[in-house]
Design a protein around this motif. Structure first.
Motif, PDB file in Angstrom:
ATOM      1  N   ALA A 191       0.835  -1.203   0.000  1.00 55.61           N
ATOM      2  CA  ALA A 191       0.000   0.000   0.000  1.00 55.61           C
ATOM      3  C   ALA A 191       0.871   1.255   0.000  1.00 55.61           C
ATOM      4  O   ALA A 191       0.552   2.246  -0.667  1.00 55.61           O
ATOM      5  CB  ALA A 191      -0.928   0.006   1.213  1.00 55.61           C
ATOM      6  N   ALA A 192       1.969   1.209   0.744  1.00 58.19           N
ATOM      7  CA  ALA A 192       2.892   2.347   0.774  1.00 58.19           C
ATOM      8  C   ALA A 192       3.457   2.614  -0.618  1.00 58.19           C
ATOM      9  O   ALA A 192       3.560   3.765  -1.055  1.00 58.19           O
ATOM     10  CB  ALA A 192       4.029   2.079   1.763  1.00 58.19           C
ATOM     11  N   TYR A 193       3.811   1.542  -1.323  1.00 53.94           N
ATOM     12  CA  TYR A 193       4.342   1.691  -2.677  1.00 53.94           C
ATOM     13  C   TYR A 193       3.279   2.261  -3.611  1.00 53.94           C
ATOM     14  O   TYR A 193       3.549   3.149  -4.435  1.00 53.94           O
ATOM     15  CB  TYR A 193       4.827   0.336  -3.185  1.00 53.94           C
ATOM     16  CG  TYR A 193       5.684   0.405  -4.424  1.00 53.94           C
ATOM     17  CD1 TYR A 193       6.516   1.490  -4.687  1.00 53.94           C
ATOM     18  CD2 TYR A 193       5.674  -0.642  -5.348  1.00 53.94           C
ATOM     19  CE1 TYR A 193       7.315   1.540  -5.814  1.00 53.94           C
ATOM     20  CE2 TYR A 193       6.471  -0.605  -6.478  1.00 53.94           C
ATOM     21  CZ  TYR A 193       7.283   0.485  -6.714  1.00 53.94           C
ATOM     22  OH  TYR A 193       8.066   0.516  -7.832  1.00 53.94           O
ATOM     23  N   ALA A 244       7.977   1.650   1.658  1.00 51.43           N
ATOM     24  CA  ALA A 244       7.795   0.358   0.993  1.00 51.43           C
ATOM     25  C   ALA A 244       9.130  -0.369   0.858  1.00 51.43           C
ATOM     26  O   ALA A 244       9.213  -1.584   1.037  1.00 51.43           O
ATOM     27  CB  ALA A 244       7.164   0.557  -0.383  1.00 51.43           C
ATOM     28  N   ALA A 245      10.175   0.394   0.550  1.00 55.13           N
ATOM     29  CA  ALA A 245      11.518  -0.188   0.432  1.00 55.13           C
ATOM     30  C   ALA A 245      11.979  -0.749   1.776  1.00 55.13           C
ATOM     31  O   ALA A 245      12.546  -1.845   1.848  1.00 55.13           O
ATOM     32  CB  ALA A 245      12.499   0.870  -0.067  1.00 55.13           C
ATOM     33  N   LYS A 246      11.700  -0.013   2.839  1.00 59.69           N
ATOM     34  CA  LYS A 246      12.045  -0.495   4.184  1.00 59.69           C
ATOM     35  C   LYS A 246      11.269  -1.769   4.516  1.00 59.69           C
ATOM     36  O   LYS A 246      11.742  -2.611   5.274  1.00 59.69           O
ATOM     37  CB  LYS A 246      11.728   0.582   5.231  1.00 59.69           C
ATOM     38  CG  LYS A 246      12.675   1.768   5.224  1.00 59.69           C
ATOM     39  CD  LYS A 246      12.222   2.787   6.262  1.00 59.69           C
ATOM     40  CE  LYS A 246      13.130   4.008   6.295  1.00 59.69           C
ATOM     41  NZ  LYS A 246      12.633   5.025   7.262  1.00 59.69           N
ATOM     42  N   GLY A 247      10.078  -1.881   3.935  1.00 57.39           N
ATOM     43  CA  GLY A 247       9.249  -3.055   4.163  1.00 57.39           C
ATOM     44  C   GLY A 247       9.679  -4.264   3.354  1.00 57.39           C
ATOM     45  O   GLY A 247       9.073  -5.322   3.449  1.00 57.39           O
ATOM     46  N   GLY A 248      10.731  -4.087   2.536  1.00 59.04           N
ATOM     47  CA  GLY A 248      11.306  -5.226   1.824  1.00 59.04           C
ATOM     48  C   GLY A 248      10.936  -5.368   0.365  1.00 59.04           C
ATOM     49  O   GLY A 248      11.349  -6.334  -0.277  1.00 59.04           O
ATOM     50  N   ALA A 264      10.472  -1.298  -4.963  1.00 61.85           N
ATOM     51  CA  ALA A 264      10.490  -0.012  -4.265  1.00 61.85           C
ATOM     52  C   ALA A 264      11.923   0.392  -3.924  1.00 61.85           C
ATOM     53  O   ALA A 264      12.272   1.576  -3.958  1.00 61.85           O
ATOM     54  CB  ALA A 264       9.651  -0.082  -2.995  1.00 61.85           C
ATOM     55  N   ARG A 265      12.765  -0.581  -3.594  1.00 57.63           N
ATOM     56  CA  ARG A 265      14.167  -0.290  -3.298  1.00 57.63           C
ATOM     57  C   ARG A 265      14.870   0.291  -4.523  1.00 57.63           C
ATOM     58  O   ARG A 265      15.656   1.236  -4.410  1.00 57.63           O
ATOM     59  CB  ARG A 265      14.875  -1.561  -2.827  1.00 57.63           C
ATOM     60  CG  ARG A 265      14.486  -1.976  -1.422  1.00 57.63           C
ATOM     61  CD  ARG A 265      15.019  -3.345  -1.038  1.00 57.63           C
ATOM     62  NE  ARG A 265      14.816  -3.614   0.382  1.00 57.63           N
ATOM     63  CZ  ARG A 265      15.083  -4.762   0.968  1.00 57.63           C
ATOM     64  NH1 ARG A 265      15.558  -5.785   0.250  1.00 57.63           N
ATOM     65  NH2 ARG A 265      14.882  -4.921   2.259  1.00 57.63           N
ATOM     66  N   VAL A 266      14.575  -0.257  -5.681  1.00 57.66           N
ATOM     67  CA  VAL A 266      15.171   0.285  -6.904  1.00 57.66           C
ATOM     68  C   VAL A 266      14.628   1.680  -7.184  1.00 57.66           C
ATOM     69  O   VAL A 266      15.381   2.598  -7.529  1.00 57.66           O
ATOM     70  CB  VAL A 266      14.900  -0.650  -8.106  1.00 57.66           C
ATOM     71  CG1 VAL A 266      15.324   0.023  -9.417  1.00 57.66           C
ATOM     72  CG2 VAL A 266      15.664  -1.958  -7.929  1.00 57.66           C
ATOM     73  N   GLU A 267      13.324   1.858  -7.001  1.00 53.09           N
ATOM     74  CA  GLU A 267      12.736   3.168  -7.305  1.00 53.09           C
ATOM     75  C   GLU A 267      13.253   4.251  -6.367  1.00 53.09           C
ATOM     76  O   GLU A 267      13.567   5.355  -6.814  1.00 53.09           O
ATOM     77  CB  GLU A 267      11.208   3.091  -7.247  1.00 53.09           C
ATOM     78  CG  GLU A 267      10.561   4.354  -7.791  1.00 53.09           C
ATOM     79  CD  GLU A 267       9.091   4.190  -8.130  1.00 53.09           C
ATOM     80  OE1 GLU A 267       8.422   5.230  -8.299  1.00 53.09           O
ATOM     81  OE2 GLU A 267       8.614   3.047  -8.230  1.00 53.09           O
TER      82      GLU A 267
END
Length: 230
Positions: A106-108, A134-138, A142-145
């Motif tokens: 949902a965050a993403y 979202a990235a922190k959530g794994g 999202a980590r790439v973005e």
């Protein structure tokens, strides 16, 4: 045994009509889990004919009672027009509600809404905030973005080292776009010292998993090395 437990047993035994009847009785008595279970049954067609419209009825009941996964799924229904007409403002509302309770997907989704101005006023800082959550959530994508946002200074202060950190986390999780992005950083010396061997290593890992851009990058590196010999 609770009504939901009884319904699950009935559903597992293939007694779908009895399970649904039991769940509807519980859901109408404000049982949030029963409402959500009904929504999933109709949404995915578990033992009944798929019915997005009916799924939305029960998702709404669960979401309005604060059920996080229901809020996220209802956001998707409004975003993609499943069982309801597309309503990006309502999609954003439910995404945000779930994101505030730590739901990574949902965050993403709300991050992308802020990035594109869909259902909310465009706000790159808010986009970065939620995509980072979202990235922190794994979530690897999202980590790439968020890495790309740090690389370009999009919604955040430009920080190439921070970008590399997120690309590395994505790459280490086996996500090919993360490997490719990390390879680009090593190839071009962004956030890390230029290192063509490390760039090739990341490209090779991604290429082996079918990443087209990484395959092209390997050819490009080979051309660079050939030219450097002359």
């Amino acid at each position: 045994m609770t009504e939901i437990e009884k319904a699950k047993k009935l559903h597992k035994k293939g007694e779908y009509e009895r399970a649904v009847k039991l769940l509807k009785s519980a859901a109408q008595s404000c049982d949030v889990e029963a409402a959500f279970m009904l929504a999933e049954i109709y949404y995915y067609g578990y033992g009944v004919k798929e019915d997005d419209t009916e799924a939305v009825v029960w998702l709404t009941k669960a979401a309005e009672k604060g059920h996080t996964e229901a809020q996220y799924m209802l956001g998707n229904c409004y975003y993609y027009g499943e069982g309801v007409e597309i309503d990006l403002a309502l999609a954003a509302k439910y995404y945000l509600a779930a994101a505030k309770k730590g739901h990574a997907d949902a965050a993403y989704s709300i991050g992308d809404c802020y990035s594109l101005g869909q259902g909310v006023e465009q706000n790159r800082a808010e986009a970065a905030r939620w995509i980072k959550e979202a990235a922190k959530g794994g979530l690897a994508d999202a980590r790439v973005e968020i890495g790309e946002m740090y690389l370009d200074g999009n919604g955040v202060a430009k920080d190439e080292s921070e970008a590399v950190k997120w690309f590395t986390l994505a790459a280490e999780s086996g996500y090919t776009d993360g490997m490719y992005a990390l390879g680009l950083c090593y190839e071009n010396g962004r956030g890390v010292p230029c290192d063509l061997d490390k760039a090739k290593e990341q490209y090779a890992l991604a290429a082996e998993l079918g990443h087209v851009g990484a395959k092209k990058a390997l050819c490009r590196l080979d051309e660079k090395k050939s030219k450097s010999r002359f």
